[in-house]
Write a protein that holds these residues in place. Structure first.
Motif, PDB file in Angstrom:
ATOM      1  N   GLU A 153       0.617  -1.167  -0.026  1.00 30.91           N
ATOM      2  CA  GLU A 153       0.078   0.085   0.108  1.00 30.91           C
ATOM      3  C   GLU A 153       0.879   1.566   0.014  1.00 30.91           C
ATOM      4  OE1 GLU A 153      -3.537   0.387   2.888  1.00 30.91           O
ATOM      5  OE2 GLU A 153      -3.616  -1.399   2.376  1.00 30.91           O
ATOM      6  N   TRP A 154       0.090   2.335  -0.159  1.00 30.82           N
ATOM      7  CA  TRP A 154       1.401   3.622  -0.756  1.00 30.82           C
ATOM      8  C   TRP A 154       1.062   3.997   1.077  1.00 30.82           C
ATOM      9  CZ3 TRP A 154       2.879   6.395  -5.650  1.00 30.82           C
ATOM     10  CH2 TRP A 154       3.132   4.884  -6.827  1.00 30.82           C
ATOM     11  N   ILE A 155       2.438   5.176   1.011  1.00 29.73           N
ATOM     12  CA  ILE A 155       2.408   5.983   2.514  1.00 29.73           C
ATOM     13  C   ILE A 155       2.344   6.943   1.412  1.00 29.73           C
ATOM     14  CG2 ILE A 155       3.402   6.401   4.439  1.00 29.73           C
ATOM     15  CD1 ILE A 155       3.971   3.017   4.629  1.00 29.73           C
ATOM     16  N   PHE A 156       1.764   7.927   2.621  1.00 30.80           N
ATOM     17  CA  PHE A 156       2.031   9.284   1.979  1.00 30.80           C
ATOM     18  C   PHE A 156       2.263  10.577   3.480  1.00 30.80           C
ATOM     19  CE2 PHE A 156      -1.086   7.211  -0.863  1.00 30.80           C
ATOM     20  CZ  PHE A 156      -0.304   8.294  -2.318  1.00 30.80           C
ATOM     21  N   GLY A 157       3.008  11.198   3.131  1.00 34.32           N
ATOM     22  CA  GLY A 157       3.387  12.167   4.011  1.00 34.32           C
ATOM     23  C   GLY A 157       3.945  13.918   3.183  1.00 34.32           C
ATOM     24  N   ALA A 158       3.510  14.820   4.011  1.00 37.85           N
ATOM     25  CA  ALA A 158       3.701  15.757   3.821  1.00 37.85           C
ATOM     26  C   ALA A 158       4.243  16.536   4.873  1.00 37.85           C
ATOM     27  CB  ALA A 158       2.839  16.633   3.588  1.00 37.85           C
ATOM     28  N   GLY A 159       5.447  17.874   4.382  1.00 34.27           N
ATOM     29  CA  GLY A 159       5.183  19.189   5.355  1.00 34.27           C
ATOM     30  C   GLY A 159       6.674  19.407   5.570  1.00 34.27           C
ATOM     31  N   TRP A 160       7.948  18.364   5.052  1.00 33.33           N
ATOM     32  CA  TRP A 160       9.714  18.675   4.627  1.00 33.33           C
ATOM     33  C   TRP A 160       9.389  19.634   4.120  1.00 33.33           C
ATOM     34  CZ3 TRP A 160      12.667  18.499   0.934  1.00 33.33           C
ATOM     35  CH2 TRP A 160      12.163  17.607  -0.659  1.00 33.33           C
ATOM     36  N   ASP A 161      10.845  20.470   4.467  1.00 31.19           N
ATOM     37  CA  ASP A 161      10.679  22.344   3.829  1.00 31.19           C
ATOM     38  C   ASP A 161      11.680  22.458   2.580  1.00 31.19           C
ATOM     39  OD1 ASP A 161      10.505  25.154   3.710  1.00 31.19           O
ATOM     40  OD2 ASP A 161      10.654  25.111   5.431  1.00 31.19           O
ATOM     41  N   GLU A 162      10.862  21.914   1.622  1.00 25.55           N
ATOM     42  CA  GLU A 162      11.793  22.415   0.058  1.00 25.55           C
ATOM     43  C   GLU A 162      12.994  23.540   0.201  1.00 25.55           C
ATOM     44  OE1 GLU A 162       7.689  23.834  -1.904  1.00 25.55           O
ATOM     45  OE2 GLU A 162       8.483  23.435   0.481  1.00 25.55           O
ATOM     46  N   GLY A 163      12.431  24.742   0.989  1.00 32.11           N
ATOM     47  CA  GLY A 163      13.122  25.857   0.462  1.00 32.11           C
ATOM     48  C   GLY A 163      14.639  26.106   2.246  1.00 32.11           C
ATOM     49  N   ALA A 164      13.411  25.356   3.182  1.00 29.64           N
ATOM     50  CA  ALA A 164      15.010  25.406   4.114  1.00 29.64           C
ATOM     51  C   ALA A 164      16.040  24.194   3.762  1.00 29.64           C
ATOM     52  CB  ALA A 164      14.855  25.312   5.370  1.00 29.64           C
ATOM     53  N   TRP A 165      15.200  23.507   3.172  1.00 30.09           N
ATOM     54  CA  TRP A 165      16.605  22.039   2.914  1.00 30.09           C
ATOM     55  C   TRP A 165      17.301  22.113   1.432  1.00 30.09           C
ATOM     56  CZ3 TRP A 165      14.088  16.505   4.303  1.00 30.09           C
ATOM     57  CH2 TRP A 165      13.607  16.523   5.649  1.00 30.09           C
ATOM     58  N   ALA A 166      17.238  23.392   0.465  1.00 29.60           N
ATOM     59  CA  ALA A 166      17.493  23.412  -1.135  1.00 29.60           C
ATOM     60  C   ALA A 166      18.318  22.975  -0.817  1.00 29.60           C
ATOM     61  CB  ALA A 166      17.056  24.519  -1.021  1.00 29.60           C
ATOM     62  N   ASN A 167      19.173  22.804  -0.330  1.00 32.71           N
ATOM     63  CA  ASN A 167      20.856  22.821  -0.257  1.00 32.71           C
ATOM     64  C   ASN A 167      21.332  21.616   0.704  1.00 32.71           C
ATOM     65  OD1 ASN A 167      22.037  25.699  -1.276  1.00 32.71           O
ATOM     66  ND2 ASN A 167      21.688  26.765   0.927  1.00 32.71           N
ATOM     67  N   ARG A 168      20.597  20.954   0.681  1.00 28.86           N
ATOM     68  CA  ARG A 168      20.979  19.740   1.026  1.00 28.86           C
ATOM     69  C   ARG A 168      19.889  18.283   0.739  1.00 28.86           C
ATOM     70  NH1 ARG A 168      18.022  19.450   6.244  1.00 28.86           N
ATOM     71  NH2 ARG A 168      17.679  21.279   7.224  1.00 28.86           N
ATOM     72  N   TYR A 169      19.294  18.732  -0.246  1.00 28.44           N
ATOM     73  CA  TYR A 169      17.826  18.006  -0.727  1.00 28.44           C
ATOM     74  C   TYR A 169      18.109  16.274  -0.871  1.00 28.44           C
ATOM     75  CZ  TYR A 169      14.954  21.635  -3.118  1.00 28.44           C
ATOM     76  OH  TYR A 169      14.460  22.819  -3.253  1.00 28.44           O
ATOM     77  N   PRO A 170      17.397  15.557   0.459  1.00 31.13           N
ATOM     78  CA  PRO A 170      17.259  14.232  -0.239  1.00 31.13           C
ATOM     79  C   PRO A 170      17.062  13.961  -0.864  1.00 31.13           C
ATOM     80  CG  PRO A 170      15.234  14.964   0.541  1.00 31.13           C
ATOM     81  CD  PRO A 170      15.529  16.193   0.175  1.00 31.13           C
ATOM     82  N   ASP A 171      17.554  11.926  -0.672  1.00 34.38           N
ATOM     83  CA  ASP A 171      17.346  11.233  -2.203  1.00 34.38           C
ATOM     84  C   ASP A 171      16.818  10.049  -1.416  1.00 34.38           C
ATOM     85  OD1 ASP A 171      19.320   9.786  -0.774  1.00 34.38           O
ATOM     86  OD2 ASP A 171      21.275  10.762  -2.770  1.00 34.38           O
ATOM     87  N   LYS A 172      16.378   8.548  -2.583  1.00 35.10           N
ATOM     88  CA  LYS A 172      15.705   7.545  -2.788  1.00 35.10           C
ATOM     89  C   LYS A 172      16.908   6.980  -1.764  1.00 35.10           C
ATOM     90  CE  LYS A 172      17.595   5.604  -6.695  1.00 35.10           C
ATOM     91  NZ  LYS A 172      16.918   5.094  -7.786  1.00 35.10           N
ATOM     92  N   GLN A 173      17.730   6.539  -1.236  1.00 33.42           N
ATOM     93  CA  GLN A 173      18.775   6.069  -0.324  1.00 33.42           C
ATOM     94  C   GLN A 173      18.400   5.343   0.633  1.00 33.42           C
ATOM     95  OE1 GLN A 173      20.537   3.888  -2.989  1.00 33.42           O
ATOM     96  NE2 GLN A 173      20.552   5.624  -4.439  1.00 33.42           N
ATOM     97  N   GLN A 174      18.310   6.395   1.378  1.00 34.05           N
ATOM     98  CA  GLN A 174      17.311   6.525   2.974  1.00 34.05           C
ATOM     99  C   GLN A 174      16.242   5.530   3.352  1.00 34.05           C
ATOM    100  OE1 GLN A 174      18.865   8.761   5.686  1.00 34.05           O
ATOM    101  NE2 GLN A 174      20.509   9.796   5.353  1.00 34.05           N
ATOM    102  N   LEU A 175      15.229   6.107   2.572  1.00 33.20           N
ATOM    103  CA  LEU A 175      14.069   6.198   2.510  1.00 33.20           C
ATOM    104  C   LEU A 175      13.915   4.583   1.841  1.00 33.20           C
ATOM    105  CD1 LEU A 175      11.294   7.182   2.891  1.00 33.20           C
ATOM    106  CD2 LEU A 175      11.575   8.375   1.107  1.00 33.20           C
ATOM    107  N   SER A 176      14.757   4.396   0.113  1.00 34.39           N
ATOM    108  CA  SER A 176      14.402   2.879  -0.076  1.00 34.39           C
ATOM    109  C   SER A 176      14.896   1.954   0.901  1.00 34.39           C
ATOM    110  CB  SER A 176      14.927   3.260  -1.602  1.00 34.39           C
ATOM    111  OG  SER A 176      14.495   3.998  -2.170  1.00 34.39           O
ATOM    112  N   ALA A 177      15.840   1.885   1.714  1.00 36.62           N
ATOM    113  CA  ALA A 177      16.397   1.243   2.157  1.00 36.62           C
ATOM    114  C   ALA A 177      15.272   0.541   3.773  1.00 36.62           C
ATOM    115  CB  ALA A 177      17.682   1.428   2.786  1.00 36.62           C
ATOM    116  N   ALA A 178      14.906   1.917   3.945  1.00 31.69           N
ATOM    117  CA  ALA A 178      14.424   1.665   5.944  1.00 31.69           C
ATOM    118  C   ALA A 178      13.062   1.079   5.009  1.00 31.69           C
ATOM    119  CB  ALA A 178      13.924   3.179   6.417  1.00 31.69           C
ATOM    120  N   VAL A 179      11.762   2.000   4.158  1.00 30.86           N
ATOM    121  CA  VAL A 179      10.675   0.796   3.541  1.00 30.86           C
ATOM    122  C   VAL A 179      10.810   0.581   2.210  1.00 30.86           C
ATOM    123  CG1 VAL A 179       8.397   2.270   3.431  1.00 30.86           C
ATOM    124  CG2 VAL A 179       9.913   3.083   5.079  1.00 30.86           C
TER     125      VAL A 179
END
Length: 582
Positions: A153-179
């Motif tokens: 089943e799909w999991i949705f989330g919202a609210g991480w700050d694309e402005g504050a994180w702009a110089n350290r954007y996340p990628d799929k690696q940690q998220l894919s490994a954990a979920v």
């Protein structure tokens, strides 16, 4: 008999009710509902000057505000009396409900003029990433949610700050490994970025060969495959991959979002960017008389089939239905935080880059013009100084080509960065600036990095636009920002965040007065929806749409503005019905 309903954290504010249940009808000539012992600010006095100075007939004494009424009587969904307790109680009938507010404050019903309440309702059921500081913290929250979600089943989330994180954007690696066993879609705070895991990429069949929409960016991993981050218009690639929700789910999210807005004191919302599915759900809810507060719908220009249907039909002409559709939301450029906003000169922190706008961002000029000609109001998202200039140019050209379109009370949503040359054009063209006090105090940590010390002077420039004669309307663009009216009021009058920073306010010369700010959430928002003759002030014959709170923001603004943040909504009244009470 009287029953206490509410108690305040700022002292004792007990609201008591007497007489009959709210469902009872008033006796002939009697009121349905009477509010007494209140601090009522009607806003029926003159408009403030452009510098914020109150009108001569405003209820002030030696610079201090005081209420201009103590009681309100309501019958048949409309206000029939405003004045003294004695005068209101003279309208009491055998079936009248009387609420003794014991000194609580009553203002015209609050309006949030740019919401995404369907998204808000969905967010309330999603993983809340608001104020999450790091990628690892976000991944941990999603992994915890995955424990209770069936595999696949799909999991949705919202609210991480694309402005504050702009110089350290996340990628799929940690998220894919954990979920690894659930497709995960994590929308950013303002909706201009989506972060996913590999399972979501696989579900959407998204590869390095997938076409990226103009105006978007799909970040790639070192191996050249999609890295799990989609910026600006590229977010639509993931949105297209998500299975459509049943209409019943959309309706549930809508009701949950509207219920939250009612709880927070809002009697009406302007829903920005309603597509076909959400429109069908809202129409169903109205047909079933289930909408708790008023909805002013802005159709999504990004849904051409829906737009063509409505252009052929024409906008709603009534104002008093619970669902009114007479406006259109369009996107012209991206967001400042994700460096998608279109600037006249390079980003200060990214030389050679100016963002993207117009046709490059998917703005359908022909469809927008057709909507204007059909009588729809346009609300066009524009963030950057080039984006705002180009939108003003577009509107001005259309007004000249077809003068009738100039009467549409068109709006620029956000009007976030406006060059000095363009600021007076809002007033001259009759374009409303639809703005968000929370954005200024939330963006302050990085906005100047994007713009530099000179351009920042034209950003979030509420006072400058007011001084130039522009009409304003305020909102929170939720769920991107906290829509609490107390947060919005505090941000607008102090230019400080919830931690009261910075001392003295961020570019404090752009502050508004408490009266201007409350008007921007009430009668100025009523004007933005063509409802200034029905609502926005508390007066005989107007809709009985009221907000009751346990603080007096007019008094606190001058003495202890920080205490506004601790305010609470006690009751929300729509068309004479108490739709929320604390």
């Amino acid at each position: 008999m009287k029953t206490g309903l509410f108690a305040s954290v700022l002292g004792v504010v007990l609201i008591s009710v007497s007489a009959t249940p709210s469902t009872a009808k008033a006796a002939p000539g009697g009121a349905d509902l009477i509010l007494t012992d209140a601090r009522v600010y009607t806003l029926r006095w003159g408009e403030p000057a452009r510098d914020g100075k109150p009108a001569p007939d405003a209820p002030t004494t030696n610079g201090k505000w005081h209420p201009d009424a103590a009681a309100v009587a309501i019958r048949g969904g409309k206000i029939v009396y405003v004045g003294s307790d004695k005068g209101a109680l003279a309208l009491r009938g055998k079936r009248t409900r009387v609420i003794d507010l014991n000194g609580a404050t009553v203002i015209p019903g609050l309006v949030d003029s740019h919401t995404h309440f369907v998204e808000l309702g969905a967010k309330l059921e999603s993983v809340d990433l608001t104020d999450v500081a790091t990628e690892a913290q976000a991944v941990a929250l999603v992994a915890e949610r995955a424990k209770s979600v069936p595999k696949g089943e799909w999991i949705f989330g919202a609210g991480w700050d694309e402005g504050a994180w702009a110089n350290r954007y996340p990628d799929k690696q940690q998220l894919s490994a954990a979920v690894p066993d659930h497709p995960v879609v994590l929308r950013s705070l303002h909706g201009f970025a989506i972060w996913t895991n590999q399972a979501a990429l696989d579900a959407g069949k998204i590869t390095k060969a997938s076409p990226v929409p103009v105006g978007g960016e799909m970040r790639l991993a070192p191996d050249g495959q999609p890295g799990g981050l989609f910026l600006n218009r590229a977010a639509t690639m993931i949105e297209a991959a998500v299975p459509p929700e049943p209409q019943a789910v959309v309706a549930r999210h809508a009701l949950k979002g509207l219920g939250q807005m009612a709880t927070d004191g809002f009697v009406a919302v302007h829903e920005a960017g309603v597509g076909a599915q959400a429109m069908a759900a809202l129409q169903q809810l109205e047909d079933q008389n289930r909408l708790p507060i008023r909805v002013y719908a802005l159709l999504s220009l990004r849904d051409p089939p829906l737009m063509r249907q409505w252009i052929a039909r024409g906008p709603d002409r009534d104002s008093d239905s619970m669902l009114v559709t007479r406006a259109v939301k369009a996107y012209y450029d991206g967001a400042l935080g994700s460096r998608g906003a279109r600037l006249l000169a390079d980003y200060a922190d990214k030389p050679g880059h100016r963002g993207i706008s117009g046709d490059g961002y998917g703005f359908d000029r022909d469809l927008a013009k057709a909507a204007m000609k059909a009588g729809f109001q346009l609300g066009i998202h524009a963030i950057g100084d080039a984006g705002n200039r180009e939108v003003l140019d577009f509107l001005e050209a259309e007004f000249k080509a077809d003068p009738g379109t100039a009467q549409g009370r068109h709006r620029i949503e956000h009007a976030q960065v406006v060059s000095p040359e363009d600021q007076p054009r809002f007033a001259r063209l009759g374009v409303i600036a639809s703005m968000e006090p929370p954005h200024a105090v939330e963006d302050k940590t990085w906005a100047q990095d994007r713009l530099g010390p000179q351009r920042i002077l034209g950003a979030y420039a509420w006072r400058t636009l007011r001084r130039d004669g522009a009409r304003l309307t305020f909102n929170a663009d939720n769920p991107g920002s906290d829509h609490s009216i107390f947060y919005g009021l505090h941000a607008a009058i102090t230019r400080q965040d919830k931690q009261l920073q910075p001392a003295g306010g961020w570019y404090p010369e752009q502050r508004l007065t408490i009266e201007e700010t409350i008007r921007a959430y009430t009668n100025w928002s009523a004007y933005a929806a063509f409802r200034e003759d029905q609502t926005g002030i508390i007066a005989k014959g107007r809709w009985a749409d009221l907000t009751v709170m346990d603080i007096d923001p007019f008094a606190l603004a001058g003495s202890a503005p920080e205490k506004i943040l601790a305010g609470r909504i006690l009751a929300t009244i729509v068309s004479g019905k108490v739709v929320y009470q604390r």
